[in-house]
Scaffold this motif. Sequence first.
Motif, PDB file in Angstrom:
ATOM      1  N   PRO A 239       0.836  -1.195   0.000  1.00  0.00           N
ATOM      2  CA  PRO A 239       0.000   0.000   0.000  1.00  0.00           C
ATOM      3  C   PRO A 239       0.875   1.251   0.000  1.00  0.00           C
ATOM      4  O   PRO A 239       1.944   1.252   0.622  1.00  0.00           O
ATOM      5  N   THR A 240       0.406   2.310  -0.675  1.00  0.00           N
ATOM      6  CA  THR A 240       1.260   3.487  -0.855  1.00  0.00           C
ATOM      7  C   THR A 240       1.482   4.213   0.471  1.00  0.00           C
ATOM      8  O   THR A 240       2.438   4.956   0.618  1.00  0.00           O
ATOM      9  N   ALA A 241       0.567   4.020   1.432  1.00  0.00           N
ATOM     10  CA  ALA A 241       0.728   4.600   2.774  1.00  0.00           C
ATOM     11  C   ALA A 241      -0.138   3.782   3.725  1.00  0.00           C
ATOM     12  O   ALA A 241      -0.885   2.903   3.295  1.00  0.00           O
ATOM     13  N   GLU A 242      -0.053   4.118   5.018  1.00  0.00           N
ATOM     14  CA  GLU A 242      -0.823   3.334   6.000  1.00  0.00           C
ATOM     15  C   GLU A 242      -2.239   3.868   6.212  1.00  0.00           C
ATOM     16  O   GLU A 242      -3.063   3.187   6.809  1.00  0.00           O
ATOM     17  N   SER A 243      -2.509   5.108   5.760  1.00  0.00           N
ATOM     18  CA  SER A 243      -3.866   5.653   5.893  1.00  0.00           C
ATOM     19  C   SER A 243      -4.240   6.350   4.594  1.00  0.00           C
ATOM     20  O   SER A 243      -3.353   6.785   3.838  1.00  0.00           O
ATOM     21  N   LEU A 244      -5.546   6.464   4.378  1.00  0.00           N
ATOM     22  CA  LEU A 244      -6.013   7.138   3.168  1.00  0.00           C
ATOM     23  C   LEU A 244      -5.546   8.587   3.155  1.00  0.00           C
ATOM     24  O   LEU A 244      -5.123   9.113   2.118  1.00  0.00           O
ATOM     25  N   GLU A 245      -5.611   9.225   4.314  1.00  0.00           N
ATOM     26  CA  GLU A 245      -5.197  10.626   4.395  1.00  0.00           C
ATOM     27  C   GLU A 245      -3.744  10.788   3.921  1.00  0.00           C
ATOM     28  O   GLU A 245      -3.434  11.666   3.110  1.00  0.00           O
ATOM     29  N   ALA A 246      -2.884   9.896   4.406  1.00  0.00           N
ATOM     30  CA  ALA A 246      -1.471   9.982   4.020  1.00  0.00           C
ATOM     31  C   ALA A 246      -1.287   9.638   2.541  1.00  0.00           C
ATOM     32  O   ALA A 246      -0.482  10.270   1.840  1.00  0.00           O
ATOM     33  N   ALA A 247      -2.050   8.665   2.055  1.00  0.00           N
ATOM     34  CA  ALA A 247      -1.920   8.256   0.642  1.00  0.00           C
ATOM     35  C   ALA A 247      -2.350   9.391  -0.281  1.00  0.00           C
ATOM     36  O   ALA A 247      -1.702   9.663  -1.303  1.00  0.00           O
ATOM     37  N   LEU A 248      -3.438  10.084   0.087  1.00  0.00           N
ATOM     38  CA  LEU A 248      -3.901  11.212  -0.731  1.00  0.00           C
ATOM     39  C   LEU A 248      -2.922  12.378  -0.654  1.00  0.00           C
ATOM     40  O   LEU A 248      -2.661  13.053  -1.654  1.00  0.00           O
ATOM     41  N   ALA A 249      -2.377  12.589   0.546  1.00  0.00           N
ATOM     42  CA  ALA A 249      -1.413  13.686   0.701  1.00  0.00           C
ATOM     43  C   ALA A 249      -0.201  13.436  -0.199  1.00  0.00           C
ATOM     44  O   ALA A 249       0.302  14.365  -0.842  1.00  0.00           O
ATOM     45  N   LEU A 250       0.245  12.194  -0.283  1.00  0.00           N
ATOM     46  CA  LEU A 250       1.385  11.871  -1.147  1.00  0.00           C
ATOM     47  C   LEU A 250       1.038  12.137  -2.611  1.00  0.00           C
ATOM     48  O   LEU A 250       1.838  12.693  -3.372  1.00  0.00           O
ATOM     49  N   ALA A 251      -0.171  11.715  -3.005  1.00  0.00           N
ATOM     50  CA  ALA A 251      -0.588  11.921  -4.398  1.00  0.00           C
ATOM     51  C   ALA A 251      -0.630  13.414  -4.728  1.00  0.00           C
ATOM     52  O   ALA A 251      -0.219  13.842  -5.805  1.00  0.00           O
TER      53      ALA A 251
ATOM     54  N   ALA B  63       0.096  -5.826  13.507  1.00  0.00           N
ATOM     55  CA  ALA B  63      -0.570  -4.600  13.039  1.00  0.00           C
ATOM     56  C   ALA B  63       0.328  -3.389  13.250  1.00  0.00           C
ATOM     57  O   ALA B  63       0.396  -2.491  12.404  1.00  0.00           O
ATOM     58  N   GLU B  64       1.041  -3.369  14.383  1.00  0.00           N
ATOM     59  CA  GLU B  64       1.872  -2.196  14.704  1.00  0.00           C
ATOM     60  C   GLU B  64       3.044  -2.043  13.735  1.00  0.00           C
ATOM     61  O   GLU B  64       3.659  -0.979  13.664  1.00  0.00           O
ATOM     62  N   ASP B  65       3.346  -3.067  12.955  1.00  0.00           N
ATOM     63  CA  ASP B  65       4.439  -2.978  11.981  1.00  0.00           C
ATOM     64  C   ASP B  65       3.921  -2.879  10.543  1.00  0.00           C
ATOM     65  O   ASP B  65       4.667  -3.092   9.583  1.00  0.00           O
ATOM     66  N   GLY B  66       2.622  -2.611  10.398  1.00  0.00           N
ATOM     67  CA  GLY B  66       2.068  -2.457   9.042  1.00  0.00           C
ATOM     68  C   GLY B  66       1.565  -3.766   8.443  1.00  0.00           C
ATOM     69  O   GLY B  66       1.320  -3.848   7.238  1.00  0.00           O
ATOM     70  N   GLY B  67       1.410  -4.798   9.282  1.00  0.00           N
ATOM     71  CA  GLY B  67       0.963  -6.094   8.774  1.00  0.00           C
ATOM     72  C   GLY B  67      -0.544  -6.201   8.668  1.00  0.00           C
ATOM     73  O   GLY B  67      -1.273  -5.239   8.955  1.00  0.00           O
ATOM     74  N   GLY B  68      -1.003  -7.376   8.251  1.00  0.00           N
ATOM     75  CA  GLY B  68      -2.445  -7.631   8.173  1.00  0.00           C
ATOM     76  C   GLY B  68      -2.893  -7.928   6.756  1.00  0.00           C
ATOM     77  O   GLY B  68      -2.416  -7.330   5.796  1.00  0.00           O
ATOM     78  N   MET B  69      -3.825  -8.870   6.669  1.00  0.00           N
ATOM     79  CA  MET B  69      -4.324  -9.293   5.359  1.00  0.00           C
ATOM     80  C   MET B  69      -5.042  -8.176   4.616  1.00  0.00           C
ATOM     81  O   MET B  69      -4.839  -7.974   3.417  1.00  0.00           O
ATOM     82  N   VAL B  70      -5.880  -7.413   5.330  1.00  0.00           N
ATOM     83  CA  VAL B  70      -6.669  -6.382   4.643  1.00  0.00           C
ATOM     84  C   VAL B  70      -5.744  -5.317   4.044  1.00  0.00           C
ATOM     85  O   VAL B  70      -5.872  -4.957   2.870  1.00  0.00           O
ATOM     86  N   LEU B  71      -4.791  -4.848   4.851  1.00  0.00           N
ATOM     87  CA  LEU B  71      -3.886  -3.810   4.357  1.00  0.00           C
ATOM     88  C   LEU B  71      -3.016  -4.343   3.220  1.00  0.00           C
ATOM     89  O   LEU B  71      -2.652  -3.615   2.300  1.00  0.00           O
ATOM     90  N   ASP B  72      -2.708  -5.627   3.270  1.00  0.00           N
ATOM     91  CA  ASP B  72      -1.875  -6.213   2.223  1.00  0.00           C
ATOM     92  C   ASP B  72      -2.675  -6.472   0.940  1.00  0.00           C
ATOM     93  O   ASP B  72      -2.245  -6.093  -0.152  1.00  0.00           O
ATOM     94  N   MET B  73      -3.840  -7.105   1.075  1.00  0.00           N
ATOM     95  CA  MET B  73      -4.508  -7.598  -0.133  1.00  0.00           C
ATOM     96  C   MET B  73      -5.649  -6.751  -0.667  1.00  0.00           C
ATOM     97  O   MET B  73      -5.929  -6.788  -1.859  1.00  0.00           O
ATOM     98  N   PHE B  74      -6.335  -5.964   0.184  1.00  0.00           N
ATOM     99  CA  PHE B  74      -7.438  -5.157  -0.366  1.00  0.00           C
ATOM    100  C   PHE B  74      -6.952  -4.137  -1.412  1.00  0.00           C
ATOM    101  O   PHE B  74      -7.672  -3.871  -2.377  1.00  0.00           O
ATOM    102  N   PRO B  75      -5.724  -3.566  -1.247  1.00  0.00           N
ATOM    103  CA  PRO B  75      -5.239  -2.713  -2.343  1.00  0.00           C
ATOM    104  C   PRO B  75      -5.174  -3.458  -3.676  1.00  0.00           C
ATOM    105  O   PRO B  75      -5.506  -2.906  -4.728  1.00  0.00           O
TER     106      PRO B  75
END
Length: 383
Positions: free
Chosen positions: A114-126, A191-203
């Motif tokens: 994922p490009t960032a850990e939150s939508l807010e951060a991902a949009l800010a990067l874009a 989760a605290e290290d950016g892990g998890g199925m949803v964060l990995d695969m939903f993108p």
Amino acid sequence: MSRRVIGIVMNGVTGRMGYRQHLVRSILAIRDQGGLPLGDGDTLWPEPILVGRSADKLKDLAERHGLTHWTTSLDEALAHPLAEIYFDAQVTPAREAALRTAIAAGKHVYTEKPTAESLEAALALARLARDAGVCNGAVQDKLFLPGLLKLKRLVDSGFFGRILSVRGEFGYWVFEGDWQQAQRPSWNYRAEDGGGMVLDMFPHWRYVLDGVIAPVRSVYAHTATHIPERTDEHGRVYRATADDAAYGVFELEGGITAQINSSWAVRVDRDELVEFQVDGTEGSAVAGLRECRFQHRAATPKPVWNPDLPATEPFRAQWQRVPDNEEFDNGFKAQWELFLRHVATGSPYHWDLLEGAKGVQLAELGLRSAREGRRLDVPELSL
Ligand SMILES: NC(=O)c1ccc[n+]([C@@H]2O[C@H](COP(=O)([O-])OP(=O)(O)OC[C@H]3O[C@@H](n4cnc5c(N)ncnc54)[C@H](O)[C@@H]3O)[C@@H](O)[C@H]2O)c1
């Protein structure tokens, strides 16, 4: 005819994806084929500038592949006179800060998801990339896999008629790490290290559904941590704080229902590690990473429910294989080539940081849906 060298700062190349798929199978493979032809007689020659945390690992890697540029300082790498592109395949939490630094240094950026850990951060990067006027891209490798390209071919041909539903099955058993070493890094389960199925695969599911079938309009997800305790790379037992399975239902534009199971706690009884079945009024197809099989309406059997009798039809033998009809390159390399051409020639490129942010959006909404136990709309995103 000339050869144009383009320096690519590559961060995270000591990792699984960074090394195998991006450095070896993409950038070094492009060099092995003599560079990237730009269509005007010129050739683009990618020059990796490796950056990471461990000098020993980088030095070893550079020597192994005959590369000369490496450093443990991101600033130094970005200041390299050849550096035009920054690429990130670090662990997810390290990504945002590095991308911000690269954009501020005026580099074009290409990144793993994922490009960032939150939508807010991902949009800010874009937005940052847009305002800086740099080319930007997010890895969406599955779109370039043979199986999904063949599925897309079927969709584009109108084969399905009206598409009704998609069912996806992704996953395999990831060993717990105690009696057999885990085949994925342990951070994926924290989760605290950016892990998890949803964060990995939903993108991934976002761009696959949006790009091959139809735009995603809502999500309902149920998550689980099936294996609560695992053993890490150093033999230490740790608590799995992230979801290792996600059961998602997505509504797509046009009333299409997509349901995708993703799990690292499932044993494979499929032909491939991910498979998508698409059913339409005129026909159905099952696509994996490499293959795609289809069944037309006219070849559809008429099963009659009777549990007293053994199955009378060899159902799985009744499908036809979609022929290759073209040569398929490695999906990561194919996307790299498009991005490099985009940077070098200004050719159109669709898979940018805004598209990447859509993946983060679906992951964020998926996790919220699971927490709140309800279906959530997926609003349109814009910069
Ligand atoms: N496109 C795909 O199909 C795909 C598949 C797997 C992973 N990914 C993504 O690629 C990225 C890397 O995943 P991976 O499986 O290669 O991980 P990995 O653990 O194998 O590699 C991680 C890399 O990040 C570096 N790193 C930087 N800061 C770190 C820190 N604080 N802790 C640990 N490592 C750090 C490591 O040195 C290493 O080079 C992730 O963002 C992941 O979501 C994408």
